[in-house]
Motif scaffolding. Structure first.
Motif, mmCIF file in Angstrom:
data_model
loop_
_atom_site.group_PDB
_atom_site.id
_atom_site.type_symbol
_atom_site.label_atom_id
_atom_site.label_comp_id
_atom_site.label_asym_id
_atom_site.label_seq_id
_atom_site.Cartn_x
_atom_site.Cartn_y
_atom_site.Cartn_z
ATOM 1 N N GLU A 175 0.902 -1.179 0.125
ATOM 2 C CA GLU A 175 -0.059 -0.020 0.147
ATOM 3 C C GLU A 175 0.848 1.190 0.109
ATOM 4 O OE1 GLU A 175 -3.775 1.993 2.624
ATOM 5 O OE2 GLU A 175 -2.738 0.158 3.256
ATOM 6 N N ILE A 176 0.569 2.052 -1.042
ATOM 7 C CA ILE A 176 1.533 3.347 -1.011
ATOM 8 C C ILE A 176 0.448 4.553 -0.731
ATOM 9 C CG2 ILE A 176 2.653 4.928 -2.551
ATOM 10 C CD1 ILE A 176 3.357 2.407 -4.308
ATOM 11 N N SER A 177 0.943 5.432 0.208
ATOM 12 C CA SER A 177 0.242 6.547 0.489
ATOM 13 C C SER A 177 0.892 7.675 0.412
ATOM 14 C CB SER A 177 -0.437 6.568 1.856
ATOM 15 O OG SER A 177 0.724 6.262 2.883
ATOM 16 N N VAL A 178 0.321 8.891 -0.040
ATOM 17 C CA VAL A 178 1.204 10.265 0.203
ATOM 18 C C VAL A 178 0.954 11.200 1.309
ATOM 19 C CG1 VAL A 178 1.706 12.180 -1.498
ATOM 20 C CG2 VAL A 178 1.533 9.884 -2.420
ATOM 21 N N GLU A 179 1.662 11.553 1.827
ATOM 22 C CA GLU A 179 1.318 12.763 2.964
ATOM 23 C C GLU A 179 1.779 14.029 2.688
ATOM 24 O OE1 GLU A 179 3.127 11.388 6.781
ATOM 25 O OE2 GLU A 179 1.968 9.686 6.691
ATOM 26 N N ILE A 180 0.914 14.986 2.392
ATOM 27 C CA ILE A 180 1.200 16.356 2.263
ATOM 28 C C ILE A 180 1.798 17.141 3.554
ATOM 29 C CG2 ILE A 180 -0.364 16.335 0.132
ATOM 30 C CD1 ILE A 180 -2.056 18.018 1.871
ATOM 31 N N GLY A 181 1.380 16.499 4.488
ATOM 32 C CA GLY A 181 1.642 17.338 5.787
ATOM 33 C C GLY A 181 0.948 16.766 7.035
ATOM 34 N N THR A 182 1.550 17.301 8.240
ATOM 35 C CA THR A 182 0.787 16.889 9.620
ATOM 36 C C THR A 182 0.560 17.956 10.318
ATOM 37 O OG1 THR A 182 2.965 16.304 10.450
ATOM 38 C CG2 THR A 182 1.904 14.470 9.351
ATOM 39 N N ALA A 183 -0.109 17.861 11.407
ATOM 40 C CA ALA A 183 -0.375 18.770 12.389
ATOM 41 C C ALA A 183 -0.842 18.063 13.660
ATOM 42 C CB ALA A 183 -1.475 19.873 12.008
ATOM 43 N N LYS A 184 -0.537 18.852 14.750
ATOM 44 C CA LYS A 184 -0.783 18.423 16.158
ATOM 45 C C LYS A 184 -2.015 19.311 16.839
ATOM 46 C CE LYS A 184 3.287 16.211 17.381
ATOM 47 N NZ LYS A 184 4.704 15.972 18.210
ATOM 48 N N ARG A 185 -2.803 18.722 17.361
ATOM 49 C CA ARG A 185 -3.932 19.467 18.011
ATOM 50 C C ARG A 185 -4.422 18.953 19.279
ATOM 51 N NH1 ARG A 185 -2.375 22.581 14.871
ATOM 52 N NH2 ARG A 185 -3.390 23.743 13.247
ATOM 53 N N LYS A 186 -4.952 19.451 20.189
ATOM 54 C CA LYS A 186 -5.476 18.872 21.567
ATOM 55 C C LYS A 186 -6.891 18.356 21.139
ATOM 56 C CE LYS A 186 -2.562 21.941 24.449
ATOM 57 N NZ LYS A 186 -2.918 23.028 25.427
ATOM 58 N N VAL A 187 -7.192 17.507 21.982
ATOM 59 C CA VAL A 187 -8.387 16.781 21.911
ATOM 60 C C VAL A 187 -9.480 17.826 21.959
ATOM 61 C CG1 VAL A 187 -9.953 14.734 22.963
ATOM 62 C CG2 VAL A 187 -7.473 14.639 22.903
ATOM 63 N N LYS A 188 -9.467 18.872 22.815
ATOM 64 C CA LYS A 188 -10.445 19.836 22.974
ATOM 65 C C LYS A 188 -10.551 20.503 21.699
ATOM 66 C CE LYS A 188 -7.875 23.429 25.212
ATOM 67 N NZ LYS A 188 -7.775 24.436 26.217
ATOM 68 N N ASP A 189 -9.557 20.794 21.014
ATOM 69 C CA ASP A 189 -9.603 21.498 19.665
ATOM 70 C C ASP A 189 -10.062 20.752 18.501
ATOM 71 O OD1 ASP A 189 -8.385 23.602 21.115
ATOM 72 O OD2 ASP A 189 -6.154 22.867 20.423
#
Length: 394
Positions: free
Chosen positions: A320-334
């Motif tokens: 399986e090939i996937s492409v990631e354009i970026g990531t981000a971290k957010r809190k559960v409440k957000d």
């Protein structure tokens, strides 16, 4: 100065200095322990020693105060009462629990807070007892520290002393980086203060006597008094003769190897060629051969034929090939507040290469392109990894 039994107890200047010095050393170790516990730099410095009676003990600048009772149960005996400001203890607890460093006037020292104070003082005074053990050369142990609020009980009742008994009060400056700058008091019972000062003075007195005996011993004074008798007199080094000049050699002889030149004798060193006459023997001829390199193409790694067939079968397994354009971290409440139209900003800038991931392993990077109506990725970089190396091995 007298204690409750009417006995005349005097502290001379040496004993007072000894108490201050020994507590200064032990509190230095205590500061290190508190620093590791609070994750902040801690300084406990500038001890000021006062010999007073219990009734004359003054800690007005520490009120409202908390008193922590420590009893020495092994090695030495006596009582140590630590007096701290309630506001300072509140700030220390906030630092320990990760709460805002503010003083709440409605703060109450409940059972949990008292237990936390007891643990902090246990770490602090445990390190202090260890330092005393190393300094005095004996085992020193304490009981579990017990905190009390002085407003609910008098100091004399807590330390179980009469108003006329003598104690030694030592005031320290306390600084916790980014938290506070204050002070606290350590009140020692008379037996404990006398024991500490006596052991400190005895230790240094023994050390001074040993140094004096070493200085007066014949072994130490002999080299200084009779240096000629203790060591052989140095002989003057003979003057080395001038090296004779090398005669001019004809041009034809200059082509001869250097080892055929006779060594110069009389230079203070033995003639290592004396056994061979005037000239050393010629060196043996050197046999030089070309290196024989192995043919790596013909090497067999010993993989059986059936395993090679199995590896060929594995090459047909789909991944399986996937492409990631970026990531981000957010809190559960957000994340729970996400709605339609919410914009999530990624950590990757626009136009940056995207990651190509195979079964969770990053193998390459590339640019996003459009082919007909579908997205595609043009590979611009192969990422070297153990996963990629393992795919190509047979």
């Amino acid at each position: 100065m007298a204690n409750g039994n009417g006995e005349n107890i005097e502290f001379n200047s040496y004993e007072i200095d000894a108490v201050g010095e020994i507590l200064n050393i032990s509190m230095g170790s205590a500061a290190t322990a508190v620093s590791e516990l609070l994750n902040a730099k801690v300084w406990i410095t500038t001890p000021q020693v006062n010999v007073v009676k219990v009734d004359d003990l003054n800690y007005d600048n520490l009120e409202p105060a908390i008193c922590v009772k420590i009893v020495y149960v092994e090695g030495i005996t006596g009582l140590n009462m630590m007096v701290l400001k309630q506001n300072d203890v509140q700030l220390i607890l906030n630092q320990l629990l990760g709460n805002p460093l503010v003083i709440d006037p409605d703060f109450e020292f409940d059972e949990m807070s008292i237990s936390a104070v007891s643990e902090i003082m246990n770490q602090m005074m445990g390190a202090s007892a260890t330092a005393l053990s190393d300094l005095l050369g004996m085992t020193v142990d304490i009981s579990v520290p017990t905190p009390y609020i002085i407003e609910k009980a008098s100091f004399g009742d807590l330390c179980e002393m009469d108003a006329g008994e003598t104690v030694v009060a030592v005031t320290f400056s306390l600084t916790i980086d980014g938290v506070m700058e204050s002070e606290f008091m350590s009140v020692l019972s008379l037996p404990l203060a006398k024991t500490l000062s006596g052991k400190m003075i005895d230790k240094f007195s023994v050390a001074e006597e040993e140094e004096a005996k070493a200085a007066e011993s014949p072994a130490a004074s002999a080299p200084a008094a009779t240096p000629a008798a203790s060591a052989p007199q140095a002989q003057p080094m003979p003057q080395m003769p001038q090296m004779p000049q090398m005669p001019q050699m004809p041009a034809g002889e200059m082509q001869q190897p250097m080892y055929q030149m006779p060594p110069q004798a009389g230079y203070g060193y033995p003639n290592q060629y004396a056994a061979y006459g005037a000239y050393p023997p010629p060196p043996p001829p050197v046999n030089i051969q070309n290196a024989q390199l192995h043919q790596f193409d013909a090497m067999d790694f010993g993989i059986p034929a059936d395993q090679k067939d199995n590896l060929k079968l594995l090459m047909g397994v789909p991944l399986e090939i996937s492409v990631e354009i970026g990531t981000a971290k957010r809190k559960v409440k957000d994340i729970l507040e996400f709605t339609q139209g919410t914009i999530i900003e990624l950590e990757r800038q626009a136009g940056a290469p995207v990651d190509i991931v195979v079964n969770g392993n990053l193998i390459a990077r590339g640019d996003v392109v459009v082919i007909d109506d579908n997205f595609a990725v043009r590979i611009t970089e192969i990422v070297k990894s153990k996963f990629m190396d393992s795919l190509g091995k047979e």
